[in-house]
Design a protein around this motif. Sequence first.
Motif, short mmCIF file in Angstrom:
data_model
loop_
_atom_site.label_atom_id
_atom_site.label_comp_id
_atom_site.label_asym_id
_atom_site.label_seq_id
_atom_site.Cartn_x
_atom_site.Cartn_y
_atom_site.Cartn_z
N UNK A 64 0.81 -1.21 0.00
CA UNK A 64 0.00 0.00 0.00
C UNK A 64 0.85 1.26 0.00
N UNK A 65 2.15 1.11 0.19
CA UNK A 65 3.01 2.28 0.24
C UNK A 65 3.01 2.99 1.58
N UNK A 66 2.52 2.32 2.65
CA UNK A 66 2.43 2.93 3.96
C UNK A 66 3.60 2.54 4.88
N UNK A 67 4.27 1.46 4.58
CA UNK A 67 5.38 0.96 5.39
C UNK A 67 6.53 0.62 4.46
N UNK A 68 7.75 0.79 4.97
CA UNK A 68 8.93 0.50 4.17
C UNK A 68 9.99 -0.16 5.04
N UNK A 69 10.87 -0.93 4.40
CA UNK A 69 12.05 -1.46 5.09
C UNK A 69 13.17 -0.43 5.00
N UNK A 70 13.81 -0.20 6.13
CA UNK A 70 14.86 0.82 6.21
C UNK A 70 16.13 0.22 6.78
N UNK A 71 16.75 -0.68 6.02
CA UNK A 71 17.98 -1.30 6.48
C UNK A 71 17.74 -2.51 7.34
N UNK A 72 18.78 -2.93 8.03
CA UNK A 72 18.68 -4.12 8.87
C UNK A 72 19.69 -4.03 10.01
N UNK A 73 19.55 -4.94 10.95
CA UNK A 73 20.53 -5.04 12.03
C UNK A 73 20.92 -6.50 12.21
N UNK A 74 22.07 -6.71 12.78
CA UNK A 74 22.58 -8.07 12.94
C UNK A 74 21.73 -8.86 13.93
N UNK A 75 21.62 -10.13 13.69
CA UNK A 75 20.93 -11.03 14.62
C UNK A 75 21.97 -11.93 15.26
N UNK A 76 21.53 -12.76 16.18
CA UNK A 76 22.45 -13.67 16.87
C UNK A 76 22.66 -14.93 16.04
N UNK A 77 23.51 -14.81 15.04
CA UNK A 77 23.88 -15.97 14.25
C UNK A 77 22.98 -16.28 13.07
N UNK A 78 21.85 -15.56 12.95
CA UNK A 78 20.95 -15.85 11.84
C UNK A 78 21.01 -14.77 10.77
N UNK A 79 19.96 -14.72 9.97
CA UNK A 79 19.88 -13.70 8.94
C UNK A 79 19.70 -12.32 9.58
N UNK A 80 20.16 -11.26 8.92
CA UNK A 80 19.94 -9.91 9.44
C UNK A 80 18.45 -9.64 9.63
N UNK A 81 18.13 -8.85 10.64
CA UNK A 81 16.75 -8.52 10.95
C UNK A 81 16.38 -7.21 10.26
N UNK A 82 15.34 -7.24 9.44
CA UNK A 82 14.93 -6.04 8.71
C UNK A 82 14.30 -5.02 9.65
N UNK A 83 14.67 -3.75 9.49
CA UNK A 83 14.07 -2.65 10.23
C UNK A 83 12.95 -2.07 9.36
N UNK A 84 11.76 -1.97 9.95
CA UNK A 84 10.63 -1.40 9.21
C UNK A 84 10.16 -0.12 9.89
N UNK A 85 9.51 0.72 9.13
CA UNK A 85 8.98 1.97 9.66
C UNK A 85 7.97 2.54 8.70
N UNK A 86 7.31 3.63 9.08
CA UNK A 86 6.37 4.26 8.16
C UNK A 86 7.10 4.78 6.93
N UNK A 87 6.51 4.58 5.78
CA UNK A 87 7.10 5.13 4.56
C UNK A 87 6.79 6.62 4.54
N UNK A 88 7.83 7.42 4.58
CA UNK A 88 7.64 8.86 4.75
C UNK A 88 6.70 9.47 3.73
N UNK A 89 6.87 9.09 2.46
CA UNK A 89 6.05 9.69 1.42
C UNK A 89 4.79 8.89 1.15
N UNK A 90 4.46 7.96 2.05
CA UNK A 90 3.25 7.16 1.86
C UNK A 90 1.99 7.95 2.09
#
Length: 415
Positions: A64-90
């Motif tokens: 819908x263009x209301x939320x976006x992924x904004x990078x990631x952070x390291x996890x404990x041995x697994x895949x990086x964890x995606x950071x989500x937030x409101x899509x500014x221009x949504x």
Amino acid sequence: MSAPGGRHLAAAESLTVTDLRHRNRSAALQFIIRERETTRADVARHCGLSTAAVANIVTELMAAGLVAENGSRASRGGRPIAIIGPRRDGAYAVGADVGERGVAVELFDLGLNLVDREFRGGAHQETPEDIHRDLREAIAALRERNADRWPRVLGIGLGLPGVVETSPDGTQTLFAQSLGWEPHGIPTDLAGDLPVFAENGAKTQARAELWFGAARGTAHALVALLGRGVGLGVVNDGELAHGAFSSATEWGHTKIRFDGEPCRCGDRGCVEAYVGADAILGAWRAAGGVFEGSGWTALGALLDAADGGDPVASRVVDGAIDALGAALGSMVNLVNPQRIVVGGWVGLRLMERRTDAVLAATRARSLRRLADQFDLVPATFGGDTVALGSALMPIEQLIAQGRAVDEAIDARTVG
């Protein structure tokens, strides 16, 4: 052969599932906007949903263009964890701080970041007609400068100086008795068919502090607005108190002295008659103080004089703080807050120089047990607070209407 009423039962079950879907999506969107940066796992924990359900909701909100992924952070041995937030221009929202001497109209994105602002008005007190014109002109200027964003503006929120009453049919009326205005209907023609939401400015400040500021995460708080007028937002169980007709917590016109100083509302002894800017500076002038203006600079001159040892200025400041302590202490005894947030330009001036004195005066006027149960802090936001809280009203409306979020998703997906 189906049982009698089976078709209706199936429809009811379907409706229940649909409503649950709307509620879950709205709860997730609200959390994401409030947090600004979060993870799918945090959304699941906060909303009490499964990780699979949240994964689907976030996918839909991203479509819908209301939320976006904004990078990631390291996890404990697994895949990086995606950071989500409101899509500014949504999406965007307009918030207006409407004062008796003009308006500040601001455009915010879905992350509640300031995009643009426009001012109208001057130093003299205006009429409702003047303010209506100022709002239309300021909004038109924002629209012209932000033509590409404007189709995604959700609505306009107004923070107003007075009681804003909402009737059962949704019609809103401003009662600004202190300004000498007759009851005035809230204009709905400010920008074409964009919806207009209105509330008392102190409540919009409290909303901003509750979402993003000093009252965040606090279930029970008082958020005071001290300027020329005086107002208060009361947070109870994490929600703003509104009363039967949306006009609760007119704290500025509660009484701290029987038959005391005259107030602009026509009564006597009101909180505003002792801690509003005009009252404080008027007391200094009556005591022989000489200064220019009636705003931020004049109040700073008073505090400078008191800090410099001027006995007259000191008495005026001490008197204002004593009155403020009595007014806040009465509210402490009434609602038992965990936190008191003091904002508005007068409040921020006092908190810069006299936080300990304001705290001591408030505790002195509170019952001893209740006095030990709250802290007192300055507001997080300065001049943009009322406008920010006003812009939250259209965004809250989007969040509250689960079907509206569905429509946004359908429209973006089809588009």
